[in-house]
Scaffold this active site. Structure first.
Site, PDB file in Angstrom:
ATOM      1  CG  HIS A  64     -12.557   1.360   3.437  1.00  0.00           C
ATOM      2  ND1 HIS A  64     -11.864   0.418   2.696  1.00  0.00           N
ATOM      3  CD2 HIS A  64     -11.936   1.415   4.641  1.00  0.00           C
ATOM      4  CE1 HIS A  64     -10.856  -0.055   3.406  1.00  0.00           C
ATOM      5  NE2 HIS A  64     -10.879   0.540   4.600  1.00  0.00           N
ATOM      6  CB  SER A  91      -0.928   0.012   1.212  1.00  0.00           C
ATOM      7  OG  SER A  91      -1.810  -1.091   1.110  1.00  0.00           O
ATOM      8  CB  CYS A 132      -9.976   2.425   0.490  1.00  0.00           C
ATOM      9  SG  CYS A 132     -11.246   1.639  -0.521  1.00  0.00           S
TER      10      CYS A 132
END
Lengths: 639, 382
Positions: free
Chosen positions: A370, A327, A383
C-alpha cells in the site's frame, strides 16, 4: 304319638333353662357388638374421618397457560393456539373398534397415533380418556359433535398448543418447547410437579428455555372426589394458578424477517443492535427451521435432514458461532496503539506487501503493498502491514485488553442458548492453555483478527456500537416481562479518548464512503443515512489460491461491521457469511441493505443506492421473500 | 296324638288367627327391612334402581309367604320337616351338578323364574328336622351316644355339601345353628365340652398343616384369616375390605354424615357395598346412633322370640322359634363382627337389609314358621 305330661313338663323346663342361657349369651354378644361400635364410631371417629377424607379427595394440577412472547412492537412471536383433540373412553365406547371405524369415516385420523393410542388404552383403566387425535380442524370437531350419539365414549376436547406464527424467523431467538425428557425430570433445581403431567411442554432452546421459569407460571389445583379405583366423581373446588408471564423482546419482527430473508441461501448470521440502549433489534442466523415442527415431536426424517444439512440450521450462529474477526479487529489494534501512545494519527508505516519479523515473512493481503499508510488509510484500505507494526509497538496485552473493553471475549447475559464467550488471547492464556510461550508472530496474527482471536457476530455488533458511541453498550434481548420494563444496563462511558475514537470512526467512514475504501461499493447515498464500517475476511486454513477456486468449506469467512447514521449513530450491524469469500464482496452489501431497512423501517428507496446499482437492487428487492405484515403470509409462498 | 293336637280346640281359628299373630315381631321385621330399603337407595346414589325395587318386591312376596306359612297349623309343618330336609339336600346335590358359578363359587340354581340358593333353604329345613327329631325323641334318650350321633349326621350332611361349594360362612351358620338346637333340646354338656375341645384341636391342626399337601382350607380362606388377624399388613391387598369398612364405620361418628352423604360406600371404596357390607353405609350415614338402633331392633326381635318360645308348651314349636331366632342372631352377629373387624370376612349377609333374594325370602318364611308356632300354641288354661 302321645307323650306323658311329666316328660313334657321336664322337657319344657330344660328348653326354658337352656333358652334363657342362650338368650343371655346372645345379649352378651350384642353388648360386645355395641361396645365395638362405640369404640370405632365414637372413640376413634376423628382418626377414621381423616382417613376417609384422604380416601376420597384427590388433588389434581391445572396446567397454567404459558406466557406469550411478543416483539418490541407487540407482534406475537409465540402464542398458545387452541387445538381440538378427540379423546375416547374405552368403558363408555363399548365396542372400541366399531366406534373407531365410524370415527375414521368422519375425520382424518393419523394411523400411527391411533395405533399408539389404542395400545395405551388397553393398558390403562377403562375410564381413563385417551387422546386419539390431535390438531383437528374446527370443522372436524363439529362433525364429531353432531354425530355424538353414534360415537359413544368419544369426546372433543379443547387444549392449548404452543404456536410460533413467525415460523423460521424466530427459531433461534424464541426457540421452541417440547415434551419433558428424563433428564429434565430428574433435575434437582426444578422440582415443579407440573413436569410430571402428561402432555406438559417446557422450553428446549432460546428464550423459551432461558426464561422458562417466568413463562411457565404456577400450577393451579383442583380438588376432586375420586373413588377407590380413581374414577373422578365430581369437582369439589379449584384454585386457579397463575398463567406464565408475557415477555416482550427487543427484537423488531419486521426487521428480523428482513434479515432472515436477506441472509437466505447462505450459511450466515447478522446482528442489529441499538447503539444507545443495546436493544437487539434483529439476530439473524440462516438457514433456520420451523420451530412448530418440534412442538409435538419432530419426525425422525425432518430431524435428520436438519442434522445433515452442511449449512447447520440448528445452532444460532449469531450467538453461538465464534469466528476469527479478521480485519474488523483492526479498530481494536489501532485504538490500543493510540491508547498506548505508540502512534500518532499522522505517522505512517511503509507497506511493501509484506514484512519480515523474527525470520518469518508476514504478508499484506495486497501483495504489491500500500505504500506509506497512516491510521485512517490503514483502516480504509485495510492494510495488514500497518497493524503488524502496531502489534509490535503496542504489545498483545494492550490489544487484548482493548478487545475486552469493546466487548470481545466477554459473556453477555442474554437469554439465549449457549451464548459464546469468544477469546481475546494473552500471554498468560497461551501459557496455560497451549503450554507454549507467546511468540511475536502470535501478536501479528492477532492484530489483524487472525490466529487465536475469536468472536461472535453479537460481540462484533457490540464492539461496533461501542466504537460508535464510546459508551459501554450492553446487549439486551428482553424489553419487558409482564409489562414491567427491564432495565437498560451499561451506558457509562468507556473512558476512551474521544479524539482516538473520532479517528477510528473517520477511518471507518472512509472504508464505505471514500473511493478506494474496501467497502466503497456498498456505500449509502444521503447524508442522514451514511454508514461507517469495516470489512473483514477471516482465513479458513492457509492458502494462496482464490476463494472461488476451492470448495465451499475451505473458503474464507466474509465479515462486515458497521454503524449508521454516521453523524448520529443509532444502529450497529455485524454480518458474517460463512465461507462467503471476501468481506467487501459478500458481507458488506448485506450489511448495507440491513442498515437501510432498519433506518427506513421498510424497503428503502432506490435513491439511497449508487446510481449504477439501482437496477440490480430493484431486482433483488423484488426477489426477496418477505412476510406481509398485514396477512402474515410470506410473499412468493404461493409459488 | 301329640300334646299339641290334644289341645287343638283352644287354638284360634279363621280371622282370629290374624289377631293372634305376634305383631310386634312383624312390625320389627318391617322396620329392619325398611332400613334396608333406605340404605340400598342411598348406595345406588339416590335411585330406586337397581336394588330397591326388586328388594321391595321380594319383601312383599316374602311377607305374603310368611302370612301363608303362619296360617297353616304348626303340626302340618312339623310333618313336612323331613320332606323339607330331603328336598334341600337334593337341591344342594343339584347345585353340585347344575349350579351356576359366580365369583368362583357354585351356590345358585337357576329355576327360570328365580335364582335359588339351596344353602339358605338348608338352614331352615335343618332347624325344622332337628326340632321334629327332638319332639319325637324320648327325653331320657337325648344324651345317649346313638341318639346324639343321628342329629350330628343330620347336621353334617348339608354342612359338608355347603362347604364343598365352597361357602364357609353358611357352613359355620349350619353347624352353629344345628348345635344350638341340640343344646336347647338338652343334650348333655359333656358333648359340647368335647366338641369345643375338638374344634380347638382342629383349628390348631388347620394351621399346623398349612402349606402341606394335607391342608384343610383353601388358600384364599387362609389368606382371609391372616388378613383378619392383621388387616394393616396389607391394606390395599387382602386387608382392603376390612380396613376400608373400618374407615367407613369410624368416619360416621356419633350421628353420621347424614342420609345420602356417605362417601366411602358410594364412592366404591367398599366392596359388596349393597350386599355383605351394607352395614358400613348405615354406620357411616347415620353414625353410632343409627348402627346401635339397628342392633337394638334385631335384639328386640330375638327377645320377642325368646318370650314366645318360653311361653310355648309345645316342644317342636319352642325349638323352632328358638332356632329361627338363633338363625337371625347368627346372621347379624357374624355379619356385624366381620364388618367391624371382629371376625374374618365370610360371606354372610346382614339379614333383611342386604340386597339378596334367597336369604330374605327364607328368613321371612322362617318367621312364618315362628308365627305359626306362636298362633297355634297350646293354651293350657282353657
Amino acid at each position: 304319638m302321645k307323650r306323658d305330661a311329666r316328660d313334657t313338663a321336664q322337657s319344657k323346663q330344660i328348653i326354658s333353662r337352656r333358652g334363657m342361657l342362650l338368650g343371655v349369651s346372645q345379649l352378651a354378644f350384642v353388648g360386645a357388638l355395641g361396645a365395638r361400635m362405640q369404640y370405632l364410631q365414637v372413640n376413634q371417629s376423628d382418626q377414621f374421618r381423616l382417613l376417609a377424607d384422604e380416601n376420597r379427595i384427590n388433588i389434581r394440577l391445572i396446567p397454567p397457560a404459558r406466557g406469550l412472547i411478543y416483539d418490541r412492537n407487540g407482534i406475537a412471536l409465540a402464542t398458545n393456539k387452541p387445538v381440538y383433540r378427540i379423546s375416547l373412553v374405552r368403558e363408555d365406547a363399548g365396542d372400541v373398534d366399531k366406534v373407531v371405524q365410524r370415527l375414521k369415516a368422519l375425520v382424518p385420523l393419523d394411523p400411527e397415533q391411533l395405533e399408539r393410542a389404542l395400545a395405551l388404552m388397553k393398558r390403562r383403566s377403562p375410564f381413563v380418556p385417551i387422546t386419539i387425535a390431535n390438531d383437528l380442524k374446527w370443522e372436524d370437531i363439529a362433525k364429531v359433535a353432531v354425530n355424538g350419539p353414534a360415537l359413544p365414549g368419544v369426546s372433543p376436547e379443547l387444549g392449548l398448543r404452543r404456536s410460533y406464527p413467525m415460523a423460521d424467523d424466530f427459531a433461534h431467538i424464541v426457540g421452541y418447547v417440547g415434551a419433558v425428557n428424563e433428564a429434565e425430570l430428574n433435575r434437582v433445581d426444578d422440582r415443579d410437579p407440573l413436569l410430571q403431567m402428561p402432555h406438559f411442554k417446557i422450553g428446549k432452546i432460546g428464550v423459551e428455555t432461558k426464561l422458562e421459569k417466568a413463562l411457565r407460571g404456577t400450577a393451579g389445583t383442583k380438588r376432586i372426589e375420586v373413588n377407590s379405583i380413581g374414577r373422578v366423581m365430581r369437582e369439589l373446588g379449584r384454585k386457579e394458578g397463575d398463567s406464565g408471564a408475557n415477555i416482550q423482546l427487543t427484537v423488531d419482527s419486521g426487521l428480523q424477517n428482513y434479515v432472515q430473508a436477506r441472509l437466505a441461501g447462505e450459511s450466515a448470521a447478522a446482528v442489529v443492535i441499538d447503539t444507545v440502549t443495546g436493544d437487539l433489534l434483529a439476530v439473524g442466523s440462516t438457514p433456520a427451521f420451523d420451530p412448530n415442527k418440534f412442538v409435538n415431536g419432530i419426525s425422525q426424517a425432518d430431524y435428520s435432514a436438519l442434522l445433515e444439512n452442511k449449512y447447520r440450521p440448528l445452532p444460532n450462529k449469531a450467538i453461538q458461532g465464534i469466528y476469527p474477526p479478521g480485519s474488523t479487529f483492526k479498530m481494536i489494534t489501532a485504538l490500543a496503539a493510540l491508547q498506548a501512545d505508540v502512534v500518532t494519527p499522522q505517522s505512517t508505516v511503509k507497506c511493501k506487501g509484506h514484512v519480515e519479523v523474527s525470520g518469518r515473512r508476514f504478508h499484506c493481503w495486497k501483495r504489491s503493498g500500500h505504500g506509506n499508510v497512516n491510521l485512517i488509510n490503514s483502516l480504509k484500505k485495510s492494510c495488514d502491514v500497518y497493524y503488524y507494526e502496531m502489534a509490535q509497538r503496542a504489545g498483545i496485552e494492550n490489544i487484548s485488553a482493548m478487545a475486552k473493553r469493546l466487548g470481545l471475549g466477554t459473556h453477555f447475559d442474554i437469554p439465549m442458548s449457549s451464548v459464546a464467550k469468544g477469546l481475546t488471547p494473552t500471554k498468560a492464556w497461551k501459557r496455560k492453555n497451549r503450554d507454549a510461550d507467546w511468540l511475536i508472530g502470535d501478536s501479528l496474527n492477532a492484530s489483524i483478527g487472525q490466529g487465536f482471536v475469536l468472536s461472535s457476530p453479537l460481540q462484533q455488533a457490540v464492539m461496533t456500537a461501542r466504537i460508535a458511541t464510546g459508551k459501554e453498550v450492553i446487549p439486551r434481548l428482553v424489553k419487558s416481562i409482564n409489562g414491567q420494563e427491564q432495565p437498560i444496563e451499561g451506558g457509562a462511558s468507556l473512558g476512551l479518548n474521544e479524539n482516538h475514537l473520532r479517528l477510528i470512526r473517520k477511518g471507518m467512514f472512509a472504508v464505505t464512503n471514500v473511493s478506494g475504501g474496501t467497502g466503497y461499493r456498498s456505500r449509502i447515498l444521503g447524508d442522514q443515512y451514511r454508514m461507517a464500517g469495516k470489512t473483514g475476511t477471516s482465513q479458513v486454513g492457509n492458502k494462496v489460491v482464490r476463494n472461488s477456486d476451492v470448495e465451499w468449506e475451505k473458503r474464507d469467512h466474509a465479515l462486515f461491521v458497521c454503524y449508521a447514521p454516521f453523524d448520529n449513530p443509532r444502529i450497529a450491524v455485524s454480518v458474517i457469511v460463512e465461507h462467503g469469500g471476501g468481506g467487501s464482496k459478500a458481507a458488506a452489501p448485506i450489511a448495507r441493505d440491513i442498515v437501510l431497512q432498519a433506518l427506513f423501517g421498510k424497503l428503502p428507496p432506490l435513491s439511497a443506492y449508487p446510481k449504477a446499482d439501482r437496477a440490480r437492487i430493484k431486482r433483488e428487492q423484488k426477489n426477496l421473500k418477505l412476510r406481509d405484515p398485514a396477512t402474515g403470509k410470506t410473499v412468493g409462498d404461493q409459488a | 296324638m301329640s300334646y299339641l293336637e290334644h289341645n287343638v280346640k283352644t287354638v284360634p281359628v279363621g280371622p282370629q288367627k290374624i289377631l293372634s299373630l305376634n305383631w310386634a315381631v312383624i312390625i320389627l321385621l318391617s322396620a329392619v327391612s325398611g332400613i334396608g330399603f333406605l340404605m340400598l337407595y342411598s348406595v345406588a346414589g339416590g335411585s330406586m334402581t337397581p336394588w330397591v325395587e326388586p328388594q321391595i318386591k321380594r319383601f312383599a312376596l316374602g311377607m305374603g309367604l310368611m302370612f301363608f306359612v303362619a296360617m297353616v297349623p304348626i303340626w302340618f309343618w312339623r310333618n313336612m320337616s323331613v320332606l323339607a330336609y330331603g328336598v334341600s339336600v337334593i337341591l344342594l346335590l343339584g347345585v353340585e351338578f347344575f349350579g351356576t358359578t359366580n365369583m368362583g363359587a357354585k351356590r345358585w340354581i337357576d329355576l327360570g323364574f328365580m335364582v335359588l340358593q339351596p344353602s339358605e333353604l338348608a338352614k331352615l329345613s335343618l332347624i325344622m328336622v332337628l326340632a321334629a327329631y327332638y319332639d319325637g325323641l324320648d327325653l331320657k334318650k337325648t344324651s345317649r351316644p346313638l341318639w346324639v350321633l343321628i342329629p350330628v349326621l343330620i347336621i353334617l350332611l348339608p354342612t359338608a355339601l355347603v362347604l364343598k361349594q365352597p361357602d364357609l360362612g353358611t357352613a359355620i351358620l349350619l353347624l352353629t345353628g344345628g348345635g344350638i338346637i341340640m343344646f336347647l333340646a338338652g343334650v348333655s354338656w359333656y358333648y359340647f365340652a368335647a366338641v369345643i375341645a375338638a374344634v380347638a384341636g382342629a383349628i390348631s391342626a388347620v394351621f399346623q398343616f398349612r402349606g402341606t399337601a394335607w391342608q384343610f382350607l383353601k388358600d384364599y380362606q387362609y389368606r382371609r384369616i391372616d388378613t383378619f388377624l392383621n388387616p394393616e399388613s396389607d391394606p390395599l391387598g387382602a386387608g382392603y375390605h376390612i380396613t376400608q369398612s373400618k374407615i367407613a364405620l369410624g368416619s360416621g361418628g356419633w350421628t353420621g354424615r347424614g342420609f345420602m352423604q356417605g362417601t366411602q360406600a358410594r364412592l366404591n371404596f367398599l366392596p359388596e357395598k349393597h350386599t355383605d357390607f351394607i352395614f358400613t353405609t348405615l354406620a357411616e350415614e347415620f353414625g353410632f346412633l343409627g348402627a346401635i338402633s339397628l342392633l337394638g331392633l334385631y335384639t328386640l326381635i330375638i327377645l320377642f322370640c325368646i318370650f314366645s318360645a318360653m311361653k310355648n308348651a309345645d316342644r317342636f314349636s319352642s325349638l323352632v322359634i328358638f332356632g329361627v331366632a338363633a338363625m337371625l342372631f347368627l346372621y347379624f352377629a357374624v355379619n356385624m363382627s366381620m364388618v367391624m373387624g371382629l371376625a374374618p370376612v365370610v360371606g354372610v349377609p346382614l339379614p333383611l337389609v342386604s340386597y339378596g333374594g334367597s336369604s330374605m325370602l327364607v328368613l321371612l318364611i322362617a318367621f312364618g314358621l315362628m308365627q305359626s308356632a306362636h298362633v297355634h300354641r297350646p293354651h293350657r288354661t282353657r
